[in-house]
Scaffold this motif. Structure first.
Motif, PDB file in Angstrom:
ATOM      1  N   UNK A  81       0.839  -1.200   0.000  1.00  0.00           N
ATOM      2  CA  UNK A  81       0.000   0.000   0.000  1.00  0.00           C
ATOM      3  C   UNK A  81       0.873   1.249   0.000  1.00  0.00           C
ATOM      4  N   UNK A  82       1.974   1.233   0.741  1.00  0.00           N
ATOM      5  CA  UNK A  82       2.892   2.379   0.723  1.00  0.00           C
ATOM      6  C   UNK A  82       3.474   2.577  -0.672  1.00  0.00           C
ATOM      7  N   UNK A  83       3.843   1.487  -1.344  1.00  0.00           N
ATOM      8  CA  UNK A  83       4.323   1.596  -2.726  1.00  0.00           C
ATOM      9  C   UNK A  83       3.258   2.238  -3.607  1.00  0.00           C
ATOM     10  N   UNK A  84       1.993   1.867  -3.357  1.00  0.00           N
ATOM     11  CA  UNK A  84       0.891   2.378  -4.173  1.00  0.00           C
ATOM     12  C   UNK A  84       0.597   3.847  -3.910  1.00  0.00           C
ATOM     13  N   UNK A  85       1.006   4.368  -2.760  1.00  0.00           N
ATOM     14  CA  UNK A  85       0.838   5.795  -2.479  1.00  0.00           C
ATOM     15  C   UNK A  85       2.133   6.568  -2.750  1.00  0.00           C
ATOM     16  N   UNK A  86       3.135   5.888  -3.295  1.00  0.00           N
ATOM     17  CA  UNK A  86       4.433   6.486  -3.625  1.00  0.00           C
ATOM     18  C   UNK A  86       5.172   6.984  -2.381  1.00  0.00           C
ATOM     19  N   UNK A  87       4.826   6.405  -1.236  1.00  0.00           N
ATOM     20  CA  UNK A  87       5.521   6.724   0.008  1.00  0.00           C
ATOM     21  C   UNK A  87       6.861   5.998   0.047  1.00  0.00           C
ATOM     22  N   UNK A  88       7.956   6.655   0.421  1.00  0.00           N
ATOM     23  CA  UNK A  88       9.246   5.959   0.517  1.00  0.00           C
ATOM     24  C   UNK A  88       9.158   4.745   1.430  1.00  0.00           C
ATOM     25  N   UNK A  89       9.823   3.670   1.033  1.00  0.00           N
ATOM     26  CA  UNK A  89       9.801   2.442   1.819  1.00  0.00           C
ATOM     27  C   UNK A  89      11.200   1.885   1.997  1.00  0.00           C
ATOM     28  N   UNK A  90      11.387   1.247   3.137  1.00  0.00           N
ATOM     29  CA  UNK A  90      12.575   0.437   3.386  1.00  0.00           C
ATOM     30  C   UNK A  90      12.078  -0.967   3.675  1.00  0.00           C
ATOM     31  N   UNK A  91      12.293  -1.870   2.747  1.00  0.00           N
ATOM     32  CA  UNK A  91      11.832  -3.243   2.897  1.00  0.00           C
ATOM     33  C   UNK A  91      12.917  -4.121   3.478  1.00  0.00           C
ATOM     34  N   UNK A  92      12.533  -4.995   4.390  1.00  0.00           N
ATOM     35  CA  UNK A  92      13.455  -5.927   5.029  1.00  0.00           C
ATOM     36  C   UNK A  92      13.139  -7.320   4.503  1.00  0.00           C
ATOM     37  N   UNK A  93      14.097  -7.934   3.821  1.00  0.00           N
ATOM     38  CA  UNK A  93      13.853  -9.210   3.154  1.00  0.00           C
ATOM     39  C   UNK A  93      14.892 -10.248   3.566  1.00  0.00           C
ATOM     40  N   UNK A  94      14.429 -11.479   3.728  1.00  0.00           N
ATOM     41  CA  UNK A  94      15.343 -12.602   3.920  1.00  0.00           C
ATOM     42  C   UNK A  94      14.711 -13.922   3.489  1.00  0.00           C
ATOM     43  N   UNK A  95      13.392 -13.929   3.246  1.00  0.00           N
ATOM     44  CA  UNK A  95      12.709 -15.111   2.716  1.00  0.00           C
ATOM     45  C   UNK A  95      12.223 -14.870   1.294  1.00  0.00           C
ATOM     46  N   UNK A  96      11.492 -13.783   1.096  1.00  0.00           N
ATOM     47  CA  UNK A  96      10.909 -13.455  -0.203  1.00  0.00           C
ATOM     48  C   UNK A  96      11.957 -12.829  -1.115  1.00  0.00           C
TER      49      UNK A  96
END
Length: 335
Positions: free
Chosen positions: A277-292
């Motif tokens: 949803x944040x991506x869809x509102x163009x809000x900056x994001x910091x994603x934490x990944x280790x499985x996906x």
């Protein structure tokens, strides 16, 4: 109309004839199959926005299943079809045959149910993007390649690019939009995921927010609660009591959540629907990944998104996240 494909997709003779004779004004009924949860529904919104631009006179029906009705993009479609997976076989079969006849069918799901619906639904042309290419020949007239290494919202647009359509960039989700100059000094943390293993432990999130509050004192650090009872922010109360710039935001419904994120400076989370949803509102994001695989949920047409992960797949440490967070905030908001 030209079929804008060379070696990057599948096209049978019926699909080629349909594309060559296509008049978008004459397409009146479209079925879009999208059987997915919150985050993947967000990724489908630009496709639906652009689909309306390509076929302005079409009645668009979205087919989903009963368990995935949260965040349905009702504002972008004309009708919802819910595929019944319960009850007697006769009832399920009636649900499969319910949609009727269409000019165009798009299978954006690639599930066993979506493939069955694609098989039994009557349509002049059928388009899909199955992982297993054998289903192209069995079910579809036009097929595009699917990838784990590109943002899925962009991949869905390939269905329209094959018709020569030029989508709008940055992608249009038709949701409240983040504007950097108007953003509040607020960093939002969402520490939950549909699959608990995809998110850091509560202890890790508490340590991260505790240190972030000290490292970035000019920001309010807000933990966002989730919908479920177990997605409470109570575990952060001790830290909130020690820092004036740490707080817990109680659950927000979807209509309130989109503008809340759009008005924030940054969202920090794992692979979750809230991040989509944040991506869809163009809000900056910091994603934490280790499985996906991160690339499927990491748009590169905007520089405001970052992902932290290790090549060997180990869980990022607090220091890894804070370092990336500092770099991103400096890049986006430094004078």
């Amino acid at each position: 109309m030209k079929a804008w494909v060379e070696k990057g997709g599948y096209l049978n003779e019926r699909g080629r004839r349909w594309l060559s004779a296509l008049d978008p004004q004459e397409v009146r009924r479209i079925l879009v199959i999208r059987q997915c949860a919150f985050g993947d529904m967000m990724a489908a919104r630009p496709f639906l926005v652009e689909l309306r631009r390509v076929f302005p006179r079409a009645h668009i029906t979205l087919s989903t299943v009963s368990r995935y009705q949260y965040a349905l993009p009702r504002d972008l479609i004309d009708e919802v079809h819910v595929l019944d997976g319960e009850g007697f076989l006769a009832e399920q079969w009636r649900s499969l045959r319910e949609p009727g006849r269409y000019d165009v069918l798009f299978d954006l799901a690639d599930t066993s149910r979506s493939r069955l619906l694609s098989l039994v639904t009557r349509a002049r042309v059928k388009l899909g993007f199955p992982y297993r290419q054998v289903f192209n020949r069995l079910l579809f007239d036009v097929g595009i390649l699917r990838s784990d290494f590109h943002y899925e919202a962009e991949i869905l647009l390939d269905f329209l690019k094959i018709m020569g359509h030029k989508p709008q960039y940055p992608l249009e989700f038709s949701l409240p939009r983040h504007r950097p100059g108007e953003a509040r000094h607020r960093i939002v943390y969402f520490p939950y995921a549909a699959v608990s293993r995809k998110s850091l432990s509560r202890e890790s999130w508490a340590a991260l927010i505790d240190q972030a509050a000290i490292r970035f004192p000019g920001y309010q650090h807000v933990l966002l609660e989730g919908n479920k009872a177990e997605e409470s922010g109570d575990f952060l109360m001790d830290i909130a009591g020690r820092h004036a710039n740490v707080s817990v935001q109680r659950r927000l419904d979807l209509d309130a959540l989109a503008p809340f994120l759009a008005e924030s400076a940054l969202l920090v989370s794992g692979d979750t629907g809230v991040r989509n949803l944040a991506l869809a509102t163009h809000t900056p994001t910091l994603g934490i990944f280790y499985m996906t695989v991160p690339f499927r949920y990491w748009p590169h047409y905007e520089a405001c998104h970052e992902a932290v992960f290790h090549r060997d797949g180990r869980v990022p440490e607090t220091s890894d996240i804070l370092g990336t967070q500092e770099s991103l905030l400096s890049r986006l908001y430094s004078a």
